[in-house]
Design an enzyme around this catalytic site. Structure first.
Site, mmCIF file in Angstrom:
data_model
loop_
_atom_site.group_PDB
_atom_site.id
_atom_site.type_symbol
_atom_site.label_atom_id
_atom_site.label_comp_id
_atom_site.label_asym_id
_atom_site.label_seq_id
_atom_site.Cartn_x
_atom_site.Cartn_y
_atom_site.Cartn_z
ATOM 1 N N ASP A 12 0.860 -1.187 0.000
ATOM 2 C CA ASP A 12 0.000 0.000 0.000
ATOM 3 C C ASP A 12 0.894 1.234 0.000
ATOM 4 O OD1 ASP A 12 -2.432 1.566 0.419
ATOM 5 O OD2 ASP A 12 -1.730 1.844 2.461
ATOM 6 N N SER A 13 0.286 2.381 -0.260
ATOM 7 C CA SER A 13 1.031 3.642 -0.201
ATOM 8 C C SER A 13 1.439 3.985 1.231
ATOM 9 C CB SER A 13 0.151 4.762 -0.755
ATOM 10 O OG SER A 13 -1.072 4.802 -0.035
ATOM 11 N N CYS A 75 -3.815 -1.111 -2.037
ATOM 12 C CA CYS A 75 -4.068 0.315 -2.245
ATOM 13 C C CYS A 75 -4.900 0.514 -3.510
ATOM 14 C CB CYS A 75 -2.736 1.024 -2.384
ATOM 15 S SG CYS A 75 -2.874 2.778 -2.736
ATOM 16 N N GLU A 155 -7.426 9.134 9.473
ATOM 17 C CA GLU A 155 -6.127 9.018 10.168
ATOM 18 C C GLU A 155 -6.142 9.782 11.488
ATOM 19 O OE1 GLU A 155 -2.689 9.577 7.705
ATOM 20 O OE2 GLU A 155 -3.332 7.978 6.347
ATOM 21 N N CYS A 187 -11.254 3.031 -1.111
ATOM 22 C CA CYS A 187 -10.007 3.540 -0.534
ATOM 23 C C CYS A 187 -9.756 2.761 0.748
ATOM 24 C CB CYS A 187 -10.154 5.032 -0.231
ATOM 25 S SG CYS A 187 -8.746 5.730 0.640
ATOM 26 N N HIS A 189 -8.856 3.483 3.552
ATOM 27 C CA HIS A 189 -9.246 4.082 4.829
ATOM 28 C C HIS A 189 -10.753 3.996 5.118
ATOM 29 C CE1 HIS A 189 -5.251 5.596 4.371
ATOM 30 N NE2 HIS A 189 -5.327 6.428 5.393
HETATM 31 N N1 DGL Z 1 -4.121 3.837 0.091
HETATM 32 C C1 DGL Z 1 -4.744 4.876 -0.688
HETATM 33 C C2 DGL Z 1 -5.935 4.285 -1.451
HETATM 34 O O1 DGL Z 1 -6.480 3.245 -1.114
HETATM 35 C C3 DGL Z 1 -5.182 6.063 0.159
HETATM 36 C C4 DGL Z 1 -4.021 6.885 0.679
HETATM 37 C C5 DGL Z 1 -3.210 7.553 -0.417
HETATM 38 O O2 DGL Z 1 -3.709 8.514 -1.044
HETATM 39 O O3 DGL Z 1 -2.076 7.128 -0.644
HETATM 40 O O4 DGL Z 1 -6.354 4.841 -2.441
#
Ligand code: DGL
Length: 268
Positions: A12-13, A75, A155, A187, A189
């Site tokens: 993931d990012s 991600c 977050e 996403c 989150h």
């Molecule tokens: N993990 C990213 C997503 O699922 C969200 C956070 C980011 O913008 O890196 O799109």
């Protein structure tokens, strides 16, 4: 090492992909997992396609060098713009993506074929969810809404906060006008916002791509004869490119348990 006992590589990012790790731990309790979160370079959701592709190549190289047996793109933003690159790098190895799993789950859920998606700017601009849905059902209608403010609110832990409620309400307006009956939480989150979104739009079914991806991973591993049948306690390894302030706290909230040891790995 026997290939069945090799870890699943999840990436993931940043910290958000831990929601997918959590779902994988629940669905596949025997599997070893190696996680990479690019915490030094997060967020990806506002970056260009070419930058995300470069970063993704570095992450996948790292996981392949560590002998993972399958790759899970946790991600949505990476899956949206670099999914094909990952697939190419992985060769015959199973590659699972939150977008493919989410699109299929949305189609299985919707009754009126009007599907909403909330995601980062880059995911929405890529049109990846609409393409994934239309590959299975060209008649389905997909309406997407970029919801960038929701990532920092989650977050911050404001998952039941008036500010988040009003933000969600505003973002949902254009989707509700389109008469969606299903909403993809596109996403990493957003699964945290399920109760709040449900309260705002009780008539809408929510698709959580973390659980659908875990289910798709279980099926892909079984089909490839790669399930780990060992009864040993599974090994979980967490790598990140930076350990920012509050990483442990936020990470453990996403994972729902202690992270144990986190290792630093700089890429690029
Ligand atoms: N993990 C990213 C997503 O699922 C969200 C956070 C980011 O913008 O890196 O799109």
């Amino acid at each position: 090492m026997d290939s069945n006992t090799q870890p699943i590589g999840v990436f993931d990012s940043g910290v958000g992909g831990l929601t997918v790790v959590r779902a994988l731990m629940e669905r596949l309790p025997n599997e070893n997992i190696m996680y990479f979160g690019d915490t030094a370079r997060v967020p990806y959701g506002v970056k260009s396609r070419s930058t995300i592709e470069t970063f993704t190549g570095q992450i996948v190289d790292f996981l392949l060098q560590n002998q993972v047996k399958a790759l899970v793109i946790a991600c949505n933003t990476i899956a949206a713009v670099a999914g094909q690159k990952v697939q190419k790098m992985a060769g015959n190895m199973p590659v699972l993506s939150v977008i493919e799993a989410g699109a299929q789950a949305a189609l299985a859920t919707t009754k009126n074929n009007h599907i909403g998606v909330i995601a980062t700017n880059t995911t929405v601009n890529s049109n990846a969810y609409a393409r994934a849905v239309h590959a299975h059902n060209p008649d389905a209608r997909v309406v997407s809404q970029a919801t960038p403010l929701l990532v920092p609110l989650v977050e911050e832990g404001w998952i039941d906060h008036e500010v988040t409620r009003l933000t969600v309400r505003e973002y949902l307006k254009p989707l509700l006008v389109e008469d969606i009956d299903t909403l993809v939480l596109g996403c990493t989150h957003f699964p945290h916002l399920k109760p709040l979104i449900k309260a705002e739009a009780p008539q809408i079914e929510l698709v959580d791509s973390s659980t659908t991806t875990a289910e798709a991973t279980a099926q892909a591993l079984a089909a490839a004869g790669l399930l780990n049948t060992s009864n040993l306690v599974p090994d979980y390894r967490f790598y990140v490119s930076d350990i920012p302030l509050r990483f442990q706290t936020i990470g453990e909230r996403f994972l729902g348990r202690s992270l144990g040891q986190i290792e630093m790995m700089s890429l690029g």
